[in-house]
Scaffold this motif. Sequence first.
Motif, PDB file in Angstrom:
ATOM      1  N   LEU A 190       5.595  40.007  56.985  1.00 43.88           N
ATOM      2  CA  LEU A 190       5.351  39.243  58.206  1.00 43.88           C
ATOM      3  C   LEU A 190       4.881  40.132  59.354  1.00 43.88           C
ATOM      4  O   LEU A 190       4.174  39.671  60.253  1.00 43.88           O
ATOM      5  CB  LEU A 190       6.614  38.487  58.614  1.00 43.88           C
ATOM      6  N   LEU A 191       5.261  41.397  59.343  1.00 44.45           N
ATOM      7  CA  LEU A 191       4.798  42.316  60.380  1.00 44.45           C
ATOM      8  C   LEU A 191       3.293  42.520  60.292  1.00 44.45           C
ATOM      9  O   LEU A 191       2.597  42.552  61.309  1.00 44.45           O
ATOM     10  CB  LEU A 191       5.503  43.666  60.247  1.00 44.45           C
ATOM     11  N   PHE A 192       2.788  42.676  59.080  1.00 48.09           N
ATOM     12  CA  PHE A 192       1.368  42.961  58.869  1.00 48.09           C
ATOM     13  C   PHE A 192       0.528  41.703  58.706  1.00 48.09           C
ATOM     14  O   PHE A 192      -0.653  41.695  59.056  1.00 48.09           O
ATOM     15  CB  PHE A 192       1.192  43.846  57.619  1.00 48.09           C
ATOM     16  N   LEU A 193       1.121  40.648  58.175  1.00 46.77           N
ATOM     17  CA  LEU A 193       0.382  39.429  57.872  1.00 46.77           C
ATOM     18  C   LEU A 193       1.182  38.212  58.340  1.00 46.77           C
ATOM     19  O   LEU A 193       1.800  37.513  57.548  1.00 46.77           O
ATOM     20  CB  LEU A 193       0.121  39.340  56.360  1.00 46.77           C
ATOM     21  N   PRO A 194       1.161  37.939  59.639  1.00 44.78           N
ATOM     22  CA  PRO A 194       1.965  36.836  60.181  1.00 44.78           C
ATOM     23  C   PRO A 194       1.289  35.474  60.004  1.00 44.78           C
ATOM     24  O   PRO A 194       0.962  34.781  60.979  1.00 44.78           O
ATOM     25  CB  PRO A 194       2.100  37.216  61.654  1.00 44.78           C
ATOM     26  N   LEU A 195       1.075  35.101  58.763  1.00 46.43           N
ATOM     27  CA  LEU A 195       0.427  33.831  58.440  1.00 46.43           C
ATOM     28  C   LEU A 195       1.419  32.911  57.742  1.00 46.43           C
ATOM     29  O   LEU A 195       2.446  33.341  57.250  1.00 46.43           O
ATOM     30  CB  LEU A 195      -0.795  34.063  57.548  1.00 46.43           C
ATOM     31  N   TRP A 196       1.082  31.621  57.716  1.00 46.24           N
ATOM     32  CA  TRP A 196       1.910  30.602  57.066  1.00 46.24           C
ATOM     33  C   TRP A 196       3.344  30.647  57.612  1.00 46.24           C
ATOM     34  O   TRP A 196       4.321  30.586  56.863  1.00 46.24           O
ATOM     35  CB  TRP A 196       1.921  30.778  55.542  1.00 46.24           C
ATOM     36  N   LEU A 197       3.430  30.750  58.929  1.00 50.65           N
ATOM     37  CA  LEU A 197       4.751  30.831  59.555  1.00 50.65           C
ATOM     38  C   LEU A 197       5.477  29.496  59.417  1.00 50.65           C
ATOM     39  O   LEU A 197       4.874  28.438  59.409  1.00 50.65           O
ATOM     40  CB  LEU A 197       4.613  31.209  61.036  1.00 50.65           C
ATOM     41  N   ARG A 198       6.796  29.567  59.356  1.00 52.23           N
ATOM     42  CA  ARG A 198       7.586  28.350  59.164  1.00 52.23           C
ATOM     43  C   ARG A 198       8.985  28.549  59.725  1.00 52.23           C
ATOM     44  O   ARG A 198       9.408  29.667  60.025  1.00 52.23           O
ATOM     45  CB  ARG A 198       7.644  27.978  57.684  1.00 52.23           C
ATOM     46  N   VAL A 199       9.697  27.461  59.850  1.00 48.40           N
ATOM     47  CA  VAL A 199      11.065  27.495  60.352  1.00 48.40           C
ATOM     48  C   VAL A 199      12.047  27.813  59.243  1.00 48.40           C
ATOM     49  O   VAL A 199      12.985  28.591  59.419  1.00 48.40           O
ATOM     50  CB  VAL A 199      11.431  26.147  61.018  1.00 48.40           C
ATOM     51  N   ASP A 200      11.834  27.199  58.079  1.00 45.62           N
ATOM     52  CA  ASP A 200      12.783  27.336  56.971  1.00 45.62           C
ATOM     53  C   ASP A 200      12.100  27.993  55.775  1.00 45.62           C
ATOM     54  O   ASP A 200      11.225  27.393  55.145  1.00 45.62           O
ATOM     55  CB  ASP A 200      13.324  25.948  56.577  1.00 45.62           C
ATOM     56  N   TYR A 201      12.502  29.221  55.471  1.00 43.73           N
ATOM     57  CA  TYR A 201      11.970  29.946  54.313  1.00 43.73           C
ATOM     58  C   TYR A 201      12.896  29.697  53.121  1.00 43.73           C
ATOM     59  O   TYR A 201      14.088  30.022  53.186  1.00 43.73           O
ATOM     60  CB  TYR A 201      11.862  31.435  54.616  1.00 43.73           C
ATOM     61  N   VAL A 202      12.335  29.124  52.069  1.00 36.71           N
ATOM     62  CA  VAL A 202      13.138  28.711  50.919  1.00 36.71           C
ATOM     63  C   VAL A 202      12.996  29.739  49.803  1.00 36.71           C
ATOM     64  O   VAL A 202      11.878  30.146  49.453  1.00 36.71           O
ATOM     65  CB  VAL A 202      12.698  27.326  50.415  1.00 36.71           C
ATOM     66  N   TYR A 203      14.124  30.162  49.248  1.00 35.27           N
ATOM     67  CA  TYR A 203      14.137  31.139  48.158  1.00 35.27           C
ATOM     68  C   TYR A 203      14.951  30.597  46.986  1.00 35.27           C
ATOM     69  O   TYR A 203      15.998  29.972  47.191  1.00 35.27           O
ATOM     70  CB  TYR A 203      14.778  32.460  48.605  1.00 35.27           C
ATOM     71  N   ASP A 204      14.456  30.850  45.772  1.00 32.48           N
ATOM     72  CA  ASP A 204      15.335  30.693  44.620  1.00 32.48           C
ATOM     73  C   ASP A 204      16.137  31.987  44.515  1.00 32.48           C
ATOM     74  O   ASP A 204      15.606  33.074  44.720  1.00 32.48           O
ATOM     75  CB  ASP A 204      14.531  30.441  43.339  1.00 32.48           C
ATOM     76  N   LEU A 205      17.413  31.872  44.242  1.00 26.56           N
ATOM     77  CA  LEU A 205      18.292  33.041  44.268  1.00 26.56           C
ATOM     78  C   LEU A 205      18.063  33.920  43.041  1.00 26.56           C
ATOM     79  O   LEU A 205      17.849  33.431  41.930  1.00 26.56           O
ATOM     80  CB  LEU A 205      19.750  32.583  44.326  1.00 26.56           C
ATOM     81  N   SER A 206      18.105  35.226  43.260  1.00 19.83           N
ATOM     82  CA  SER A 206      17.933  36.203  42.179  1.00 19.83           C
ATOM     83  C   SER A 206      19.298  36.657  41.682  1.00 19.83           C
ATOM     84  O   SER A 206      20.125  37.124  42.464  1.00 19.83           O
ATOM     85  CB  SER A 206      17.128  37.405  42.669  1.00 19.83           C
ATOM     86  N   THR A 207      19.513  36.529  40.396  1.00 21.48           N
ATOM     87  CA  THR A 207      20.811  36.872  39.811  1.00 21.48           C
ATOM     88  C   THR A 207      20.766  38.096  38.909  1.00 21.48           C
ATOM     89  O   THR A 207      21.807  38.579  38.475  1.00 21.48           O
ATOM     90  CB  THR A 207      21.349  35.677  38.991  1.00 21.48           C
ATOM     91  N   ASN A 208      19.558  38.608  38.655  1.00 29.43           N
ATOM     92  CA  ASN A 208      19.406  39.712  37.705  1.00 29.43           C
ATOM     93  C   ASN A 208      18.566  40.808  38.331  1.00 29.43           C
ATOM     94  O   ASN A 208      17.452  40.562  38.798  1.00 29.43           O
ATOM     95  CB  ASN A 208      18.731  39.194  36.418  1.00 29.43           C
ATOM     96  N   ILE A 209      19.080  42.018  38.327  1.00 31.99           N
ATOM     97  CA  ILE A 209      18.359  43.136  38.934  1.00 31.99           C
ATOM     98  C   ILE A 209      17.070  43.465  38.195  1.00 31.99           C
ATOM     99  O   ILE A 209      16.170  44.115  38.724  1.00 31.99           O
ATOM    100  CB  ILE A 209      19.268  44.388  39.020  1.00 31.99           C
ATOM    101  N   LEU A 210      16.951  42.989  36.956  1.00 32.44           N
ATOM    102  CA  LEU A 210      15.743  43.253  36.180  1.00 32.44           C
ATOM    103  C   LEU A 210      14.612  42.285  36.517  1.00 32.44           C
ATOM    104  O   LEU A 210      13.522  42.380  35.967  1.00 32.44           O
ATOM    105  CB  LEU A 210      16.058  43.174  34.685  1.00 32.44           C
ATOM    106  N   ASP A 211      14.854  41.350  37.419  1.00 35.99           N
ATOM    107  CA  ASP A 211      13.824  40.444  37.919  1.00 35.99           C
ATOM    108  C   ASP A 211      12.689  41.294  38.502  1.00 35.99           C
ATOM    109  O   ASP A 211      12.915  42.149  39.363  1.00 35.99           O
ATOM    110  CB  ASP A 211      14.434  39.537  38.993  1.00 35.99           C
TER     111      ASP A 211
END
Length: 629
Positions: free
Chosen positions: A264-285
């Motif tokens: 976001l510092l370098f490419l402040p595009l597609w800004l939004r209020v709510d950033y949705v993430y699927d949770l990561s459960t495995n470090i090998l992701d």
Amino acid sequence: MNKKYLRIILILALTVIAYWPIFSADFMYDDRFFVQENPGIREWRNLPEYFASHSSSIAAIKWEGIWRPLRTVSYLVDYKIWGLNPLGFHLTNLLWHLLNVVILYLLLSRLFKNENLSLAACLIFALHPIQTEAVTWISSRGDLMFLSCGLTAFILFMSYEESRKHWALGLSCFSFILALLSKETAIVLPALFILYRYIFTGKGNIRETISRWKPDTVYFLIIAVYFVLRRLALGMVSQCPYWGDSFWTNLFTMIRVALDYVRLLFLPLWLRVDYVYDLSTNILDWRIIGSLGILTMITAFAIRDLKNKGFLAFGWFWFVIGLLPVSNIFPITTLLAERFLYLPLIGFAIWAGYLWSSLGNRKLAAAILWLILPAMMALTIKRNMEWRSPLKLWTAETARSQNSFIAHDYLGNLYYQNGNLPSAEREFLRALEIDPTYVNSLYGLALVYVQWQKYDRAIIYARKNLSLDPYHHGAWVALGISYGGKGDLFKSEQAFKQAVSIEPGSREGWANLGIIYAQQMIWKKAVDAYSKAVAVDPGDYSLYNDLALALSRQGDATRALDIWQKVLALSPDHLESRMNLAQALEKTDPVRAAVQWELFLETAQKFGQPVNREFVTRRIKALRKNEKE
């Protein structure tokens, strides 16, 4: 000196231009709860409560995990000046941002003795599109306030480091306290002070840095006291459990989030209020491995830069330290928010400002400036145009973040408030497709079906809401209305009783309870319920009218007449009260009754209200006839 002032004026002028759209902006998002409907910011007598307890200083609804008393004080001051005019609140936010620009310029000029670096860094800080949420959203004022106090504390700490004058340390600590009382993010400021000492006065020498530890203990003592006070006020430290109910899931996911902050510092595009993430459960992701690799590489370059100029090191570690409070070490309800970059962005701005100011070719430097500056301003103006209108903001939000149940719910609420019930139903259903347990959308659907008088469906969604949140008084009200619509007055009464037991200040709960008692002709209880509704909302003349009707049915005609007369003295155009007063006077004072009916017809004609003029005219003639006889 004159050039310095001209540079500051230039930055401030460009910032005002970029944020000009906010002067016609409305209250947005959670402003409804923190400002518009918050009774806690209406009176000066509530001010001590802001510091002693969060209950009356946060919002119009129950809000856990926030204690920012100075922010609430600023809302109180704004309300006393502007009332509920959003222009005044937005103006205050912009003034805080402009103040931060000035303080930052003074700090950087003193720190680096490089006016070009200060100019470039402050332009980035002032105009970067990512700043829009922090500046334009009234509810984010705590970010603006804590930074003003924090940067002031930083300058005073520098003065202490250079002069060893204890007054400078004392004022720095006082500014630090003000920053903490504005927003809890200020807790990292002492770490930034130590970073400054290590890189600048300590020359990268750990022993030299540690040897000056004594003033640091004052800051950490303040932090300890702050945690105790926060715990006493809130009864908690973190806002919620770990994401995914696991420390490791929380950590793995935040590694990806951290890289998004860098992006976001370098490419402040597609800004939004709510950033949705699927949770990561495995470090090998692979996403975690890739993010960790990039972040490690940047850190390695920053450590290596410690032996060189140190600007990358200072900027990068400022950025990292600034993000620590929102990194979910102590879990919060948000994974990523643009407003969280308000402090960390300074580190990026310093590094970028150094790169620009160190360019040997002036033409190249000018070309880069005039390429980046208009782009930043254009993106900031565009984002401010979106923040100006709630409908525009949430329409854009649902398009960019289609899996955000929060965005769909807020858009559904806007449609509901505007009377567009089919669109409201669609958005609430979409939100529940994403998260079937989101109580706000369950409640929203219950309200939609109440409006459509589809009471069976309203009951289904109100009960789903209450199964997840038994203390949601609004859902109890919706349930009560639905049972009342179906004719089950007993269940309706029980639901409204539950609503007012949860929220004694529920206007809807007491008013509807009064209606149920009136339908059952239990006038004493109806009078009591309407009286409590009036106490909650003394500006609603319809409630006074209902109270007077109940009193007249109870046989207390004197009090009823007195209430109707008081309502009409305050609001002569209130038709219902005028009609009821006329009817009540017909038997005891026909002359006054006829006058009231005539005024009733005049008012109805004035506002184009449909009434049975022939019927009213006959009544007036009959009353005048009785008068002559």
